[in-house]
Write a protein that holds these residues in place. Structure first.
Motif, PDB file in Angstrom:
ATOM      1  N   HIS A  53       0.454  -1.081  -0.022  1.00  0.00           N
ATOM      2  CA  HIS A  53      -0.119  -0.175  -0.040  1.00  0.00           C
ATOM      3  C   HIS A  53       1.092   1.115   0.184  1.00  0.00           C
ATOM      4  O   HIS A  53       1.659   1.719   0.607  1.00  0.00           O
ATOM      5  N   PRO A  54       0.880   2.509  -0.871  1.00  0.00           N
ATOM      6  CA  PRO A  54       1.850   2.813  -1.082  1.00  0.00           C
ATOM      7  C   PRO A  54       1.305   4.901  -0.566  1.00  0.00           C
ATOM      8  O   PRO A  54       2.277   5.252  -0.065  1.00  0.00           O
ATOM      9  N   VAL A  55       0.621   4.237   0.439  1.00  0.00           N
ATOM     10  CA  VAL A  55       0.430   5.298   1.556  1.00  0.00           C
ATOM     11  C   VAL A  55       0.180   4.908   3.357  1.00  0.00           C
ATOM     12  O   VAL A  55       1.324   5.373   3.918  1.00  0.00           O
ATOM     13  N   LEU A  56       0.249   3.746   2.871  1.00  0.00           N
ATOM     14  CA  LEU A  56      -0.065   3.402   4.774  1.00  0.00           C
ATOM     15  C   LEU A  56       1.409   3.072   4.921  1.00  0.00           C
ATOM     16  O   LEU A  56       1.837   2.438   6.195  1.00  0.00           O
ATOM     17  N   PHE A  57       2.706   2.499   3.812  1.00  0.00           N
ATOM     18  CA  PHE A  57       3.707   1.735   3.814  1.00  0.00           C
ATOM     19  C   PHE A  57       4.212   2.452   2.843  1.00  0.00           C
ATOM     20  O   PHE A  57       4.740   2.190   1.798  1.00  0.00           O
ATOM     21  N   ASP A  58       4.405   3.681   2.799  1.00  0.00           N
ATOM     22  CA  ASP A  58       5.217   4.993   2.582  1.00  0.00           C
ATOM     23  C   ASP A  58       6.644   4.499   2.256  1.00  0.00           C
ATOM     24  O   ASP A  58       7.167   4.961   1.135  1.00  0.00           O
ATOM     25  N   HIS A  59       7.013   4.047   2.684  1.00  0.00           N
ATOM     26  CA  HIS A  59       8.333   3.531   2.895  1.00  0.00           C
ATOM     27  C   HIS A  59       8.847   1.932   3.808  1.00  0.00           C
ATOM     28  O   HIS A  59       7.851   1.403   4.470  1.00  0.00           O
ATOM     29  N   PRO A  60      10.004   1.436   3.879  1.00  0.00           N
ATOM     30  CA  PRO A  60       9.655  -0.138   4.044  1.00  0.00           C
ATOM     31  C   PRO A  60      11.249   0.610   5.623  1.00  0.00           C
ATOM     32  O   PRO A  60      11.091   1.168   5.767  1.00  0.00           O
ATOM     33  N   GLY A  61       9.806  -0.505   6.687  1.00  0.00           N
ATOM     34  CA  GLY A  61      10.132  -0.478   8.096  1.00  0.00           C
ATOM     35  C   GLY A  61      10.078  -1.170   8.339  1.00  0.00           C
ATOM     36  O   GLY A  61      10.278  -2.416   7.520  1.00  0.00           O
ATOM     37  N   ASP A  62      10.437  -1.423   9.329  1.00  0.00           N
ATOM     38  CA  ASP A  62      11.179  -2.870  10.370  1.00  0.00           C
ATOM     39  C   ASP A  62       9.757  -2.662  11.468  1.00  0.00           C
ATOM     40  O   ASP A  62       9.836  -4.000  11.855  1.00  0.00           O
ATOM     41  N   HIS A  63       8.334  -2.227  11.229  1.00  0.00           N
ATOM     42  CA  HIS A  63       7.445  -1.907  12.408  1.00  0.00           C
ATOM     43  C   HIS A  63       6.776  -1.150  11.447  1.00  0.00           C
ATOM     44  O   HIS A  63       7.034  -1.225  10.627  1.00  0.00           O
ATOM     45  N   ILE A  64       5.189  -1.815  12.017  1.00  0.00           N
ATOM     46  CA  ILE A  64       4.110  -1.784  11.111  1.00  0.00           C
ATOM     47  C   ILE A  64       4.165  -0.186  11.539  1.00  0.00           C
ATOM     48  O   ILE A  64       4.082   0.213  12.912  1.00  0.00           O
ATOM     49  N   PRO A  65       3.627   1.091  10.677  1.00  0.00           N
ATOM     50  CA  PRO A  65       3.224   2.557  11.252  1.00  0.00           C
ATOM     51  C   PRO A  65       1.613   3.063  12.195  1.00  0.00           C
ATOM     52  O   PRO A  65       1.738   2.021  12.389  1.00  0.00           O
ATOM     53  N   GLY A  66       2.071   3.330  12.766  1.00  0.00           N
ATOM     54  CA  GLY A  66       1.209   3.769  13.622  1.00  0.00           C
ATOM     55  C   GLY A  66      -0.459   4.245  13.148  1.00  0.00           C
ATOM     56  O   GLY A  66      -1.621   4.138  13.777  1.00  0.00           O
ATOM     57  N   MET A  67      -0.355   5.013  12.514  1.00  0.00           N
ATOM     58  CA  MET A  67      -0.940   5.619  11.414  1.00  0.00           C
ATOM     59  C   MET A  67      -1.670   4.350  10.909  1.00  0.00           C
ATOM     60  O   MET A  67      -2.616   4.333  10.514  1.00  0.00           O
ATOM     61  N   VAL A  68      -1.554   3.040  10.282  1.00  0.00           N
ATOM     62  CA  VAL A  68      -2.183   2.210  10.478  1.00  0.00           C
ATOM     63  C   VAL A  68      -2.426   1.793  11.471  1.00  0.00           C
ATOM     64  O   VAL A  68      -3.853   0.721  11.569  1.00  0.00           O
ATOM     65  N   LEU A  69      -2.209   1.525  12.767  1.00  0.00           N
ATOM     66  CA  LEU A  69      -3.043   0.809  13.827  1.00  0.00           C
ATOM     67  C   LEU A  69      -4.572   2.092  13.705  1.00  0.00           C
ATOM     68  O   LEU A  69      -5.445   1.620  13.992  1.00  0.00           O
ATOM     69  N   LEU A  70      -4.031   3.400  13.831  1.00  0.00           N
ATOM     70  CA  LEU A  70      -5.350   4.688  13.458  1.00  0.00           C
ATOM     71  C   LEU A  70      -6.194   4.242  12.536  1.00  0.00           C
ATOM     72  O   LEU A  70      -7.412   4.313  12.916  1.00  0.00           O
ATOM     73  N   GLU A  71      -5.740   3.912  11.128  1.00  0.00           N
ATOM     74  CA  GLU A  71      -7.012   3.596  10.544  1.00  0.00           C
ATOM     75  C   GLU A  71      -7.480   2.122  10.851  1.00  0.00           C
ATOM     76  O   GLU A  71      -8.719   2.363  10.711  1.00  0.00           O
ATOM     77  N   ALA A  72      -6.688   1.298  11.521  1.00  0.00           N
ATOM     78  CA  ALA A  72      -7.236   0.029  11.960  1.00  0.00           C
ATOM     79  C   ALA A  72      -8.386   0.242  12.619  1.00  0.00           C
ATOM     80  O   ALA A  72      -9.780   0.012  12.729  1.00  0.00           O
ATOM     81  N   ALA A  73      -8.304   1.230  14.180  1.00  0.00           N
ATOM     82  CA  ALA A  73      -9.164   1.652  14.650  1.00  0.00           C
ATOM     83  C   ALA A  73     -10.210   2.872  13.685  1.00  0.00           C
ATOM     84  O   ALA A  73     -11.794   2.540  14.769  1.00  0.00           O
ATOM     85  N   ARG A  74     -10.762   3.413  13.184  1.00  0.00           N
ATOM     86  CA  ARG A  74     -11.059   4.369  12.442  1.00  0.00           C
ATOM     87  C   ARG A  74     -11.704   3.144  11.543  1.00  0.00           C
ATOM     88  O   ARG A  74     -12.986   2.932  12.217  1.00  0.00           O
ATOM     89  N   GLN A  75     -12.129   2.346  11.110  1.00  0.00           N
ATOM     90  CA  GLN A  75     -12.335   0.798  10.331  1.00  0.00           C
ATOM     91  C   GLN A  75     -13.264  -0.084  11.312  1.00  0.00           C
ATOM     92  O   GLN A  75     -14.326  -0.056  11.129  1.00  0.00           O
ATOM     93  N   ALA A  76     -12.617  -0.259  12.267  1.00  0.00           N
ATOM     94  CA  ALA A  76     -13.099  -1.204  13.191  1.00  0.00           C
ATOM     95  C   ALA A  76     -14.494  -0.308  13.601  1.00  0.00           C
ATOM     96  O   ALA A  76     -15.910  -0.977  13.997  1.00  0.00           O
ATOM     97  N   VAL A  77     -14.644   0.853  14.336  1.00  0.00           N
ATOM     98  CA  VAL A  77     -15.534   1.712  14.814  1.00  0.00           C
ATOM     99  C   VAL A  77     -17.004   2.155  13.601  1.00  0.00           C
ATOM    100  O   VAL A  77     -17.484   2.101  13.980  1.00  0.00           O
TER     101      VAL A  77
END
Length: 320
Positions: A224-248
């Motif tokens: 995903h080009p926005v949620l994973f804008d660049h490589p990293g060693d952990h899942i970005p916090g904004m992905v977790l906030l989006e998960a919260a938004r979608q769950a609600v």
């Protein structure tokens, strides 16, 4: 023989100095220029007070307008996140390459002020910093509050808190994860039905069914080009906030467009690749007399608390 330039060829350097440009993408920890919301215009009143500028586009590839009429409040969350990174580098001299860990990120929007206009929203950001922590003269942590306004009208407020560390210290802390990066080719788990979480495309869904209406698994797609804008060693916090938004959003009546008007989020540890993350919801205590519904979203990984996000949600307001 040199020719005198025509009037149309003469550069108005005074005017050019006032032209708007985006903030350096490196300063907000983004790879794509399209994902930079802050501009290069900022000033400092004193050690703790800053004024920044930002622009929200009328539409966005991921943070699309809700109901095609109102800005997605998650743009406020991302803007507040970017503020912290820019202040660290441009305001407090943190070198590029240092690693940041966000512990808290909160926002609250004014729903009636989020209508998308005929031009992009040019924003003023008033920032107050507190709990400024240093070691050896270098910033190691910061808390800050942000007021986002347009033409004197407040659109959103928020605050955040993070710590930062040098690449050397981070490598000692995360050596095992850095030496075993996530496999981008690992297929993502199955998505829930996009329309149930306010999305149109499977690609934008971050939840996987878990057999209960109030439980899901986090769906991770590093393509995903926005949620994973660049490589990293952990899942970005904004992905977790989006998960919260979608769950609600999944709790809303079918067909209703809802707005996550506020979110108070706390991150307890890194979200790791390769280990299932369980997302759950439960009712939270509502504000007396409020028309908003409060929902607590909880993320757990490997039996440990990962993050919590108390989210206020209300029906999309009528465009004014």
């Amino acid at each position: 023989m040199l020719q005198t330039p025509a009037p149309s060829d003469i550069v108005d350097t005074e005017h050019l100095s006032r032209l708007t440009t985006t903030a350096p993408r490196e300063y907000v920890h983004r790879a794509a220029l399209a994902e930079v919301f802050l501009t290069a215009e900022w000033s400092r009143t004193d050690e703790a007070h800053f004024t920044l500028s930002a622009q929200w586009p009328r539409t966005h590839a991921f943070f699309a307008p809700l109901g095609r009429t109102h800005y997605d409040p998650m743009m406020a969350a991302e803007t507040i996140r970017q503020v912290g990174a820019l202040l660290a580098h441009a305001g407090f001299g943190v070198p590029l390459g240092h690693q940041f860990l966000m512990w808290e990120l909160n926002y609250r929007v004014v729903p009636g002020a989020l209508s998308v206009g005929e031009t992009p929203a040019d924003l003023r950001l008033d920032v107050y910093c507190s709990d400024i922590r240093r070691r050896g003269g270098r910033l190691t942590g910061l808390a800050y509050e942000v007021v986002i306004s347009e033409n004197g009208r407040t659109l959103a407020t928020g605050d955040a808190r993070y710590t930062c560390t040098s690449p050397e210290v981070y490598r000692r802390l995360r050596a095992d994860r850095l030496d075993a990066p996530p496999t981008a080719s690992a297929p993502p788990t199955a998505p829930v039905e996009p329309r149930t979480v306010g999305r149109v495309d499977d690609f934008d869904v971050v939840l996987t069914p878990a057999g209960r209406p109030d439980r899901w698994r986090l769906r991770v797609d590093t393509r995903h080009p926005v949620l994973f804008d660049h490589p990293g060693d952990h899942i970005p916090g904004m992905v977790l906030l989006e998960a919260a938004r979608q769950a609600v959003h999944s709790l809303a009546p079918e067909g209703q467009v809802v707005m996550p008007t506020a979110m108070d989020s706390t991150f307890h540890r890194y979200a790791e690749f390769g280990s299932p993350c369980v997302i759950g919801t439960e009712p939270a205590v509502n504000y007396p007399g409020s028309s908003e519904r409060l929902v607590r979203v909880i993320g757990r990984q490997d039996g440990e608390l990962l993050f919590t996000a108390i989210t206020a949600v209300t029906a999309l307001p009528t465009r004014n």
